[in-house]
Design a protein around this motif. Structure first.
Motif, PDB file in Angstrom:
ATOM      1  N   PRO A 175       0.809  -1.221   0.000  1.00 48.77           N
ATOM      2  CA  PRO A 175       0.000   0.000   0.000  1.00 48.77           C
ATOM      3  C   PRO A 175       0.841   1.271   0.000  1.00 48.77           C
ATOM      4  N   THR A 176       2.105   1.165   0.350  1.00 46.39           N
ATOM      5  CA  THR A 176       2.980   2.336   0.404  1.00 46.39           C
ATOM      6  C   THR A 176       3.618   2.637  -0.943  1.00 46.39           C
ATOM      7  N   THR A 177       4.077   1.587  -1.637  1.00 43.95           N
ATOM      8  CA  THR A 177       4.827   1.784  -2.885  1.00 43.95           C
ATOM      9  C   THR A 177       4.105   1.302  -4.135  1.00 43.95           C
ATOM     10  N   GLY A 178       3.096   0.451  -3.962  1.00 43.78           N
ATOM     11  CA  GLY A 178       2.399  -0.114  -5.111  1.00 43.78           C
ATOM     12  C   GLY A 178       3.063  -1.367  -5.669  1.00 43.78           C
ATOM     13  N   LEU A 179       4.184  -1.797  -5.084  1.00 47.77           N
ATOM     14  CA  LEU A 179       4.866  -3.009  -5.523  1.00 47.77           C
ATOM     15  C   LEU A 179       3.930  -4.206  -5.379  1.00 47.77           C
ATOM     16  N   THR A 180       3.747  -4.963  -6.466  1.00 49.64           N
ATOM     17  CA  THR A 180       2.803  -6.083  -6.457  1.00 49.64           C
ATOM     18  C   THR A 180       3.514  -7.413  -6.612  1.00 49.64           C
ATOM     19  N   PHE A 181       3.176  -8.349  -5.748  1.00 51.45           N
ATOM     20  CA  PHE A 181       3.620  -9.732  -5.861  1.00 51.45           C
ATOM     21  C   PHE A 181       2.411 -10.565  -6.281  1.00 51.45           C
ATOM     22  N   PRO A 182       2.417 -11.112  -7.494  1.00 52.57           N
ATOM     23  CA  PRO A 182       1.258 -11.857  -7.971  1.00 52.57           C
ATOM     24  C   PRO A 182       1.165 -13.247  -7.347  1.00 52.57           C
ATOM     25  N   ASP A 183       0.044 -13.910  -7.563  1.00 46.85           N
ATOM     26  CA  ASP A 183      -0.120 -15.299  -7.164  1.00 46.85           C
ATOM     27  C   ASP A 183       0.616 -16.157  -8.194  1.00 46.85           C
ATOM     28  N   LEU A 184       1.773 -16.684  -7.820  1.00 50.55           N
ATOM     29  CA  LEU A 184       2.601 -17.414  -8.768  1.00 50.55           C
ATOM     30  C   LEU A 184       2.025 -18.768  -9.152  1.00 50.55           C
ATOM     31  N   ASN A 185       1.015 -19.228  -8.414  1.00 54.49           N
ATOM     32  CA  ASN A 185       0.392 -20.515  -8.735  1.00 54.49           C
ATOM     33  C   ASN A 185      -0.857 -20.352  -9.591  1.00 54.49           C
ATOM     34  N   ALA A 186      -1.067 -19.154 -10.098  1.00 52.70           N
ATOM     35  CA  ALA A 186      -2.282 -18.905 -10.884  1.00 52.70           C
ATOM     36  C   ALA A 186      -2.065 -19.013 -12.381  1.00 52.70           C
ATOM     37  N   ASP A 187      -0.799 -19.145 -12.817  1.00 50.60           N
ATOM     38  CA  ASP A 187      -0.509 -19.051 -14.252  1.00 50.60           C
ATOM     39  C   ASP A 187       0.260 -20.228 -14.820  1.00 50.60           C
ATOM     40  N   GLY A 188       0.138 -21.407 -14.222  1.00 54.30           N
ATOM     41  CA  GLY A 188       0.753 -22.583 -14.798  1.00 54.30           C
ATOM     42  C   GLY A 188       2.160 -22.869 -14.308  1.00 54.30           C
ATOM     43  N   GLU A 189       2.815 -23.842 -14.941  1.00 59.86           N
ATOM     44  CA  GLU A 189       4.077 -24.362 -14.454  1.00 59.86           C
ATOM     45  C   GLU A 189       5.229 -23.370 -14.556  1.00 59.86           C
ATOM     46  N   LEU A 190       5.142 -22.377 -15.425  1.00 62.04           N
ATOM     47  CA  LEU A 190       6.260 -21.465 -15.610  1.00 62.04           C
ATOM     48  C   LEU A 190       6.536 -20.635 -14.357  1.00 62.04           C
ATOM     49  N   THR A 191       5.567 -20.528 -13.469  1.00 65.24           N
ATOM     50  CA  THR A 191       5.781 -19.802 -12.211  1.00 65.24           C
ATOM     51  C   THR A 191       5.395 -20.623 -10.979  1.00 65.24           C
ATOM     52  N   GLN A 192       5.006 -21.849 -11.149  1.00 65.73           N
ATOM     53  CA  GLN A 192       4.541 -22.687 -10.036  1.00 65.73           C
ATOM     54  C   GLN A 192       5.571 -22.732  -8.910  1.00 65.73           C
ATOM     55  N   THR A 193       5.125 -22.522  -7.683  1.00 65.61           N
ATOM     56  CA  THR A 193       6.066 -22.307  -6.582  1.00 65.61           C
ATOM     57  C   THR A 193       6.779 -23.565  -6.118  1.00 65.61           C
ATOM     58  N   ASN A 194       6.147 -24.740  -6.220  1.00 63.35           N
ATOM     59  CA  ASN A 194       6.798 -25.940  -5.677  1.00 63.35           C
ATOM     60  C   ASN A 194       7.644 -26.678  -6.709  1.00 63.35           C
ATOM     61  N   LEU A 195       7.863 -26.096  -7.878  1.00 62.17           N
ATOM     62  CA  LEU A 195       8.761 -26.679  -8.871  1.00 62.17           C
ATOM     63  C   LEU A 195      10.176 -26.149  -8.618  1.00 62.17           C
ATOM     64  N   ILE A 196      10.795 -26.632  -7.545  1.00 62.55           N
ATOM     65  CA  ILE A 196      12.082 -26.071  -7.127  1.00 62.55           C
ATOM     66  C   ILE A 196      13.271 -26.872  -7.657  1.00 62.55           C
ATOM     67  N   MET A 197      13.008 -27.955  -8.360  1.00 59.42           N
ATOM     68  CA  MET A 197      14.089 -28.708  -8.998  1.00 59.42           C
ATOM     69  C   MET A 197      14.132 -28.315 -10.471  1.00 59.42           C
ATOM     70  N   PRO A 198      15.328 -28.176 -11.063  1.00 58.60           N
ATOM     71  CA  PRO A 198      15.424 -27.678 -12.435  1.00 58.60           C
ATOM     72  C   PRO A 198      14.646 -28.547 -13.422  1.00 58.60           C
ATOM     73  N   GLU A 199      13.656 -27.954 -14.070  1.00 58.38           N
ATOM     74  CA  GLU A 199      12.930 -28.685 -15.100  1.00 58.38           C
ATOM     75  C   GLU A 199      13.877 -29.008 -16.262  1.00 58.38           C
ATOM     76  N   PRO A 200      13.793 -30.197 -16.850  1.00 60.08           N
ATOM     77  CA  PRO A 200      14.623 -30.501 -18.003  1.00 60.08           C
ATOM     78  C   PRO A 200      14.426 -29.471 -19.121  1.00 60.08           C
ATOM     79  N   THR A 201      15.527 -29.074 -19.738  1.00 58.32           N
ATOM     80  CA  THR A 201      15.465 -28.086 -20.819  1.00 58.32           C
ATOM     81  C   THR A 201      16.572 -28.373 -21.824  1.00 58.32           C
TER      82      THR A 201
END
Length: 261
Positions: A175-201
């Protein structure tokens, strides 16, 4: 969190002390940046009023590492650019510690500072994870390679720990600066929070099957790239030209090493 912070600090102090002792034992020049510990401390209650080497109050955090480690088709070693997980953190300058007691309220403002710190910890450690892997490809002595691989493994542990912790950052708007942290689990695997091991690439060549790896590990300009990244992050805001000259000299020396030379 408090235990992890103390353990991380102990680890990093031990790395610096060991590397300097090793250099000294082999008649090489050690590194001491203490004369550059001149940046002001936080004025919040409880903060030690000591000269600091880094600035944690004006950070611009690149959170593309978050999507990079979750992508199965993009790798910066191929020139790919990954999207920011927290777009607001990648612009402006944000505190990762309370600057004064005024930052202790309202609660969502303080939580935004804590969220920033969580992602910044992970960003620092993913950089170290790649740096040690990159520099290991340039060393010429087996014992130095052993040091890089051994310390680098510790950095990987730090990265996964802080990435896991950053995933606990609650979605909110400061509320002071307007900095927003989105819900990272709302947009699929590219931001999913519990995928902490490197996905194969992709790795080495796109013709090969995807594989779980550290990335990037391209060695050309790795050390100087790290200096530029830390500078762009805002860690050294307020430092002197002499400091940047020393830092650049160290990076250039590291990048000049050639395996087998």
């Amino acid at each position: 969190m408090a235990q992890y912070i103390h353990d991380d600090l102990d680890d990093e102090i031990s790395h610096g002390a060991f590397i300097n002792a090793y250099l000294n034992a082999h008649g090489k020049q050690t590194v001491n940046l203490d004369k550059f510990r001149t940046l002001p401390s936080s004025k919040a209650t409880g903060a030690q009023q000591i000269g600091r080497l880094t600035n944690l109050m004006q950070l611009t955090v690149d959170t593309s590492f978050w999507t990079r480690y979750r992508s199965d088709s993009l790798n910066p070693d191929f020139g790919d650019t990954l999207p920011q997980a927290i777009p607001d953190l990648a612009t402006g300058q944000h505190p990762a510690i309370p600057r004064t007691d005024a930052d202790l309220a309202p609660h969502r403002h303080l939580q935004a500072i804590a969220n920033t710190a969580g992602f910044h910890f992970a960003w620092i450690e993913q950089g170290g994870t790649s740096l040690y892997a990159a520099l290991a490809q340039r060393v010429t002595h087996p014992e130095v390679l052993r040091i890089l691989l051994s310390i680098g493994g510790s950095e990987i542990m730090h990265f996964q720990t802080w990435q896991d912790k950053a995933g606990n950052a609650p979605p909110l708007t400061d509320p002071t600066t307007g900095l927003t942290f989105p819900d990272l689990n709302a947009d699929g695997e590219l931001t999913q929070t519990n995928l902490i091991m490197p996905e194969p690439t992709i790795f080495l060549n796109r013709k090969f099957p995807i594989v779980s790896i550290i990335r990037p590990t391209e060695t050309d300009g790795a050390a100087m790239g790290t200096v530029k990244a830390l500078t762009n992050d805002g860690l050294f805001i307020g430092q002197s030209r002499e400091f940047f000259a020393v830092l650049a000299g160290l990076a250039q020396a590291a990048d000049a090493a050639r395996h087998g030379s």
